[in-house]
Design a protein around this motif. Sequence first.
Motif, PDB file in Angstrom:
ATOM      1  N   GLU A  81      28.841  75.153  62.063  1.00  0.00           N
ATOM      2  CA  GLU A  81      29.287  73.751  62.042  1.00  0.00           C
ATOM      3  C   GLU A  81      28.077  72.855  62.274  1.00  0.00           C
ATOM      4  OE1 GLU A  81      32.360  70.789  64.491  1.00  0.00           O
ATOM      5  OE2 GLU A  81      32.059  72.869  65.111  1.00  0.00           O
ATOM      6  N   ARG A  94      26.413  68.589  61.805  1.00  0.00           N
ATOM      7  CA  ARG A  94      26.646  67.161  61.575  1.00  0.00           C
ATOM      8  C   ARG A  94      25.333  66.521  61.133  1.00  0.00           C
ATOM      9  NH1 ARG A  94      30.197  68.688  65.412  1.00  0.00           N
ATOM     10  NH2 ARG A  94      32.285  67.743  65.365  1.00  0.00           N
ATOM     11  N   PRO A 145      33.824  63.151  56.383  1.00  0.00           N
ATOM     12  CA  PRO A 145      33.147  62.072  57.121  1.00  0.00           C
ATOM     13  C   PRO A 145      33.674  61.974  58.544  1.00  0.00           C
ATOM     14  CG  PRO A 145      34.815  61.163  55.672  1.00  0.00           C
ATOM     15  CD  PRO A 145      34.761  62.622  55.369  1.00  0.00           C
ATOM     16  N   GLU A 146      32.853  61.465  59.421  1.00  0.00           N
ATOM     17  CA  GLU A 146      33.262  61.142  60.780  1.00  0.00           C
ATOM     18  C   GLU A 146      33.068  59.644  60.973  1.00  0.00           C
ATOM     19  OE1 GLU A 146      30.935  63.819  63.246  1.00  0.00           O
ATOM     20  OE2 GLU A 146      32.685  65.148  63.371  1.00  0.00           O
ATOM     21  N   TYR A 147      33.975  59.021  61.692  1.00  0.00           N
ATOM     22  CA  TYR A 147      33.984  57.560  61.777  1.00  0.00           C
ATOM     23  C   TYR A 147      33.652  57.094  63.192  1.00  0.00           C
ATOM     24  CZ  TYR A 147      36.462  58.052  57.344  1.00  0.00           C
ATOM     25  OH  TYR A 147      36.813  58.377  56.069  1.00  0.00           O
ATOM     26  N   ARG A 148      32.780  56.089  63.225  1.00  0.00           N
ATOM     27  CA  ARG A 148      32.548  55.401  64.498  1.00  0.00           C
ATOM     28  C   ARG A 148      33.749  54.515  64.790  1.00  0.00           C
ATOM     29  NH1 ARG A 148      28.311  53.136  63.104  1.00  0.00           N
ATOM     30  NH2 ARG A 148      26.844  54.702  63.904  1.00  0.00           N
ATOM     31  N   TYR A 198      36.913  53.302  62.012  1.00  0.00           N
ATOM     32  CA  TYR A 198      37.329  53.278  60.613  1.00  0.00           C
ATOM     33  C   TYR A 198      37.319  51.837  60.073  1.00  0.00           C
ATOM     34  CZ  TYR A 198      39.893  54.393  56.385  1.00  0.00           C
ATOM     35  OH  TYR A 198      40.254  54.554  55.067  1.00  0.00           O
ATOM     36  N   VAL A 238      31.560  54.822  58.592  1.00  0.00           N
ATOM     37  CA  VAL A 238      31.209  56.241  58.699  1.00  0.00           C
ATOM     38  C   VAL A 238      29.980  56.389  59.584  1.00  0.00           C
ATOM     39  CG1 VAL A 238      30.449  58.274  57.426  1.00  0.00           C
ATOM     40  CG2 VAL A 238      32.184  56.756  56.438  1.00  0.00           C
ATOM     41  N   SER A 239      30.092  57.282  60.563  1.00  0.00           N
ATOM     42  CA  SER A 239      28.959  57.532  61.453  1.00  0.00           C
ATOM     43  C   SER A 239      28.143  58.746  61.024  1.00  0.00           C
ATOM     44  CB  SER A 239      29.456  57.756  62.880  1.00  0.00           C
ATOM     45  OG  SER A 239      30.317  58.880  62.946  1.00  0.00           O
ATOM     46  N   TYR A 291      28.520  62.913  58.766  1.00  0.00           N
ATOM     47  CA  TYR A 291      29.333  63.895  58.055  1.00  0.00           C
ATOM     48  C   TYR A 291      29.291  65.236  58.783  1.00  0.00           C
ATOM     49  CZ  TYR A 291      29.725  60.570  54.272  1.00  0.00           C
ATOM     50  OH  TYR A 291      30.012  59.442  53.534  1.00  0.00           O
ATOM     51  N   ARG A 292      30.427  65.888  58.777  1.00  0.00           N
ATOM     52  CA  ARG A 292      30.570  67.198  59.425  1.00  0.00           C
ATOM     53  C   ARG A 292      30.864  68.245  58.361  1.00  0.00           C
ATOM     54  NH1 ARG A 292      35.268  69.873  60.900  1.00  0.00           N
ATOM     55  NH2 ARG A 292      35.046  71.475  62.530  1.00  0.00           N
TER      56      ARG A 292
END
Length: 253
Positions: A80, A82, A123-126, A128, A131-132, A134-135
Amino acid sequence: MIKMSQAVASAVLVSTGLFFAGLSGGAAFADSTPFAGPTPIAGSTPQAATEEGNRPQITVVGEGSVSATPDIMRLDTGVEVRRPTAGAAFSAARDAAAALTRALLAAGVAARDMRTDELTLAPEYRQYPTVSGYRATQGIEAIVRDIDNADEVVEAAAAAGEAVRLNGISFEVSDNRVPLRLARDIAFRDAQARATQYARLAGRGLGRVMEINEQTVTPPTPIAGFAAAVDRASISPGRQDVSVSVRVVYGLV
């Protein structure tokens, strides 16, 4: 070690002018004599007689269980990562998975015993819709056929990099045909013993087998979980039960 479960059984006896119903299933008697007594208890159904001579019958369920020692381990692992961009995250995950694969191969896992069982990029969000980053993940399932080498394989995977994740292990019996045959023997003998007892209680003799139905077969159930490699013998496969349930119909004499 052989375990045999004990079941609570009841009987349904039908004879001239008499009807008796138990409260739980497990054994049932049937006679061809027409029922002439009071109305049967609601929800109960006497066992139907066979066409062969309309002879009385008894139906029982036998159970058998055999313990077996697992001989393979499935290791659920993966990576995993990021990263700021989707491309960077995906590329880093593929590189980390390649390093993990090399480590497993070096630890003795055959290439044919490894497969990719997960591949994600999201995507990972700070907050919504901002986008902060990607994982990315890639899962690998490895089959360890030498249980004595299980600890070394787990240690090799854990040392393959910071991106590695160890998600769990399970143990299996690779060939359950022998314990299944033994469990069937036990289940049939159990059914025969129950039928003999019920026939004696009913004042009858036990006749020949009229019907056999294998109802349930429970193969060795994988034991899920994960044991950290604290010492050289921290991972143990333990024992697993193979169970069989068989329904047997006997004639009564």
